[in-house]
Design a protein around this motif. Sequence first.
Motif, PDB file in Angstrom:
ATOM      1  N   LEU A 316       0.824  -1.216   0.000  1.00 24.07           N
ATOM      2  CA  LEU A 316       0.000   0.000   0.000  1.00 24.07           C
ATOM      3  C   LEU A 316       0.855   1.263   0.000  1.00 24.07           C
ATOM      4  CD1 LEU A 316      -2.772  -1.083   2.548  1.00 24.07           C
ATOM      5  CD2 LEU A 316      -2.985  -0.920   0.060  1.00 24.07           C
ATOM      6  N   LYS A 317       1.975   1.203   0.724  1.00 25.86           N
ATOM      7  CA  LYS A 317       2.885   2.361   0.748  1.00 25.86           C
ATOM      8  C   LYS A 317       3.457   2.639  -0.637  1.00 25.86           C
ATOM      9  CE  LYS A 317       7.011   1.874   1.391  1.00 25.86           C
ATOM     10  NZ  LYS A 317       8.374   1.499   1.803  1.00 25.86           N
ATOM     11  N   SER A 318       3.905   1.574  -1.288  1.00 25.07           N
ATOM     12  CA  SER A 318       4.487   1.748  -2.629  1.00 25.07           C
ATOM     13  C   SER A 318       3.437   2.256  -3.618  1.00 25.07           C
ATOM     14  CB  SER A 318       5.057   0.418  -3.118  1.00 25.07           C
ATOM     15  OG  SER A 318       6.075  -0.027  -2.254  1.00 25.07           O
ATOM     16  N   GLU A 319       2.241   1.710  -3.477  1.00 29.46           N
ATOM     17  CA  GLU A 319       1.153   2.152  -4.376  1.00 29.46           C
ATOM     18  C   GLU A 319       0.823   3.624  -4.130  1.00 29.46           C
ATOM     19  OE1 GLU A 319      -3.469   0.921  -5.465  1.00 29.46           O
ATOM     20  OE2 GLU A 319      -2.238  -0.386  -4.183  1.00 29.46           O
ATOM     21  N   PHE A 320       0.810   3.978  -2.851  1.00 25.22           N
ATOM     22  CA  PHE A 320       0.508   5.386  -2.504  1.00 25.22           C
ATOM     23  C   PHE A 320       1.585   6.332  -3.045  1.00 25.22           C
ATOM     24  CE2 PHE A 320       1.365   8.874   0.433  1.00 25.22           C
ATOM     25  CZ  PHE A 320       0.203   9.624   0.293  1.00 25.22           C
ATOM     26  N   LEU A 321       2.828   5.916  -2.850  1.00 23.67           N
ATOM     27  CA  LEU A 321       3.920   6.771  -3.343  1.00 23.67           C
ATOM     28  C   LEU A 321       3.883   6.911  -4.856  1.00 23.67           C
ATOM     29  CD1 LEU A 321       6.867   5.647  -1.044  1.00 23.67           C
ATOM     30  CD2 LEU A 321       5.537   7.750  -0.907  1.00 23.67           C
ATOM     31  N   GLY A 322       3.529   5.803  -5.548  1.00 28.10           N
ATOM     32  CA  GLY A 322       3.456   5.864  -7.008  1.00 28.10           C
ATOM     33  C   GLY A 322       2.372   6.803  -7.476  1.00 28.10           C
ATOM     34  N   ILE A 323       1.243   6.661  -6.812  1.00 24.24           N
ATOM     35  CA  ILE A 323       0.118   7.532  -7.192  1.00 24.24           C
ATOM     36  C   ILE A 323       0.458   8.985  -6.869  1.00 24.24           C
ATOM     37  CG2 ILE A 323      -2.282   8.075  -6.671  1.00 24.24           C
ATOM     38  CD1 ILE A 323      -2.729   5.074  -6.228  1.00 24.24           C
ATOM     39  N   ALA A 324       1.005   9.202  -5.692  1.00 25.79           N
ATOM     40  CA  ALA A 324       1.339  10.582  -5.298  1.00 25.79           C
ATOM     41  C   ALA A 324       2.373  11.197  -6.244  1.00 25.79           C
ATOM     42  CB  ALA A 324       1.853  10.592  -3.855  1.00 25.79           C
ATOM     43  N   ALA A 325       3.384  10.422  -6.621  1.00 27.85           N
ATOM     44  CA  ALA A 325       4.426  10.939  -7.527  1.00 27.85           C
ATOM     45  C   ALA A 325       3.833  11.278  -8.896  1.00 27.85           C
ATOM     46  CB  ALA A 325       5.535   9.914  -7.664  1.00 27.85           C
ATOM     47  N   HIS A 326       2.946  10.393  -9.328  1.00 27.74           N
ATOM     48  CA  HIS A 326       2.327  10.643 -10.642  1.00 27.74           C
ATOM     49  C   HIS A 326       1.423  11.860 -10.623  1.00 27.74           C
ATOM     50  CE1 HIS A 326      -0.693  10.096 -13.835  1.00 27.74           C
ATOM     51  NE2 HIS A 326       0.350   9.596 -14.539  1.00 27.74           N
ATOM     52  N   LEU A 328       1.580  14.455  -8.618  1.00 29.75           N
ATOM     53  CA  LEU A 328       2.309  15.698  -8.356  1.00 29.75           C
ATOM     54  C   LEU A 328       3.254  16.082  -9.488  1.00 29.75           C
ATOM     55  CD1 LEU A 328       3.202  15.255  -4.570  1.00 29.75           C
ATOM     56  CD2 LEU A 328       1.459  16.759  -5.544  1.00 29.75           C
ATOM     57  N   LYS A 329       3.630  15.120 -10.310  1.00 30.36           N
ATOM     58  CA  LYS A 329       4.639  15.357 -11.357  1.00 30.36           C
ATOM     59  C   LYS A 329       4.158  16.395 -12.386  1.00 30.36           C
ATOM     60  CE  LYS A 329       7.487  12.972 -14.758  1.00 30.36           C
ATOM     61  NZ  LYS A 329       7.813  11.686 -15.376  1.00 30.36           N
ATOM     62  N   SER A 330       2.924  16.243 -12.892  1.00 28.00           N
ATOM     63  CA  SER A 330       2.434  17.152 -13.950  1.00 28.00           C
ATOM     64  C   SER A 330       2.347  18.592 -13.487  1.00 28.00           C
ATOM     65  CB  SER A 330       1.066  16.661 -14.460  1.00 28.00           C
ATOM     66  OG  SER A 330       1.217  15.408 -15.069  1.00 28.00           O
ATOM     67  N   PRO A 331       1.676  18.875 -12.381  1.00 31.80           N
ATOM     68  CA  PRO A 331       1.630  20.307 -11.970  1.00 31.80           C
ATOM     69  C   PRO A 331       3.011  20.865 -11.609  1.00 31.80           C
ATOM     70  CG  PRO A 331       0.593  18.881 -10.331  1.00 31.80           C
ATOM     71  CD  PRO A 331       0.857  18.052 -11.535  1.00 31.80           C
ATOM     72  N   LEU A 332       3.873  19.994 -11.070  1.00 29.91           N
ATOM     73  CA  LEU A 332       5.211  20.492 -10.726  1.00 29.91           C
ATOM     74  C   LEU A 332       6.011  20.798 -11.984  1.00 29.91           C
ATOM     75  CD1 LEU A 332       6.204  18.192  -7.740  1.00 29.91           C
ATOM     76  CD2 LEU A 332       5.699  20.657  -7.677  1.00 29.91           C
ATOM     77  N   GLN A 333       5.844  19.942 -12.996  1.00 31.70           N
ATOM     78  CA  GLN A 333       6.560  20.212 -14.244  1.00 31.70           C
ATOM     79  C   GLN A 333       6.090  21.543 -14.878  1.00 31.70           C
ATOM     80  OE1 GLN A 333       6.019  16.736 -16.616  1.00 31.70           O
ATOM     81  NE2 GLN A 333       7.836  15.688 -15.733  1.00 31.70           N
ATOM     82  N   VAL A 334       4.780  21.750 -14.848  1.00 32.80           N
ATOM     83  CA  VAL A 334       4.252  23.036 -15.381  1.00 32.80           C
ATOM     84  C   VAL A 334       4.819  24.202 -14.582  1.00 32.80           C
ATOM     85  CG1 VAL A 334       2.193  24.401 -15.733  1.00 32.80           C
ATOM     86  CG2 VAL A 334       2.172  21.950 -16.260  1.00 32.80           C
ATOM     87  N   THR A 335       4.821  24.023 -13.295  1.00 29.65           N
ATOM     88  CA  THR A 335       5.332  25.109 -12.427  1.00 29.65           C
ATOM     89  C   THR A 335       6.809  25.350 -12.688  1.00 29.65           C
ATOM     90  OG1 THR A 335       3.750  24.482 -10.723  1.00 29.65           O
ATOM     91  CG2 THR A 335       5.622  25.838 -10.042  1.00 29.65           C
ATOM     92  N   ILE A 336       7.561  24.254 -12.802  1.00 27.26           N
ATOM     93  CA  ILE A 336       8.993  24.380 -13.089  1.00 27.26           C
ATOM     94  C   ILE A 336       9.201  25.045 -14.462  1.00 27.26           C
ATOM     95  CG2 ILE A 336      11.097  23.051 -13.567  1.00 27.26           C
ATOM     96  CD1 ILE A 336      10.131  21.028 -11.449  1.00 27.26           C
ATOM     97  N   GLY A 337       8.393  24.644 -15.455  1.00 26.26           N
ATOM     98  CA  GLY A 337       8.527  25.228 -16.799  1.00 26.26           C
ATOM     99  C   GLY A 337       8.272  26.726 -16.834  1.00 26.26           C
ATOM    100  N   PHE A 338       7.199  27.094 -16.133  1.00 28.57           N
ATOM    101  CA  PHE A 338       6.912  28.535 -16.051  1.00 28.57           C
ATOM    102  C   PHE A 338       7.999  29.260 -15.284  1.00 28.57           C
ATOM    103  CE2 PHE A 338       2.511  27.428 -17.251  1.00 28.57           C
ATOM    104  CZ  PHE A 338       2.262  28.443 -18.152  1.00 28.57           C
ATOM    105  N   ALA A 339       8.543  28.627 -14.269  1.00 25.03           N
ATOM    106  CA  ALA A 339       9.602  29.295 -13.486  1.00 25.03           C
ATOM    107  C   ALA A 339      10.849  29.479 -14.341  1.00 25.03           C
ATOM    108  CB  ALA A 339       9.926  28.456 -12.247  1.00 25.03           C
TER     109      ALA A 339
END
Length: 352
Positions: A316-326, A328-339
Amino acid sequence: MRAIYEHYRLMKKTRETLKRHTSFDVSTSSRLVFRIAVLFGALIALGIAATGWLFYKQNSQLILRNLQNQLQLAANTIAISIDGDGYRKLRGRESIGSPEYQKIKKILQEFMVNQYLGFESNGIYTFRRFSKDSLEFTVMLQEEYVGNHYAIRPEMLPTLEEGHPSYTGIYEDENGVWVSAYAPILTSDNQVAGMVEVDFHNNFYLMTIKQQIGTILLLCFVGIGVGIISAVVLSRVITGPVQKVAAAAIQFAEGDYQVQVPVETKDEIGMLARAFNYMVSEIQEKELIRKHNQELKDAYDKLDALNQRLEEANRLKSEFLGIAAHDLKSPLQVTIGFAEMILDTPNQHEHV
């Protein structure tokens, strides 16, 4: 008697203990004590009967032989005292008054008086052959029977036909039990003129032989009684410990693993008690091992369940981390790109 009472009290108590356990069959087709009693009684009765029969045969043969010798001696003594030539002239009742008849009668009377050996007066008489199959009473002290006929017995033939003394065994007719001896009355030319018969009728010796049979039967019944009493006492020694083992087995089956049977002897019964105690100790040891194994199995099952829960938590921990990483990745990439774009574009700081 106290031993017998204690034996039956123990049997009753044991059976009552067994009957309380409805799953245990306490029915018996026959009681061991009765079988032992029958066996002991039969063996003792058979031993007494065999011994008594041998004793009877030996003594009866000895008594009969002595009686036959005594009778034969008496018959021979009388026969050689009778004049055969004069005897040949006698013809039944018509000869009673003749000198020859009176002379022979006197010999019989003198024998009864002077040489009395236990004979009865009606047990000594003389015959002459009347026909092929019958005799005629010729001279006897009971003169009312003179002239009567009597059937020839097989034992008489050696005396009548060959002139040899002979005797009988014990025989019985309508007048009682007898032993008889015969002696030939010989003429001067050694021809058989007649025969002397001497009888023992229901004599003391014959009664003794009969009484021996009664004594043997009495001893057999006494032997049966002794055998039954001995069997009851013996069964207390045998069945008592066996019933203790049976009662202990029921207790053991009900869960009393500490039960023990006292070992009182070193014979087969004691061996049975020792075997039962050994079985109980072995089962106790195996039960202890079984409990330890069960405890180990229970601990292993608990550990296995805990391990499975840990593996599930890790999944469950690994599944949670995978889901959380996935996620969070898209909005963070957009934020990083704009930055990065802001950093690379001049005069954008004010807009930011």
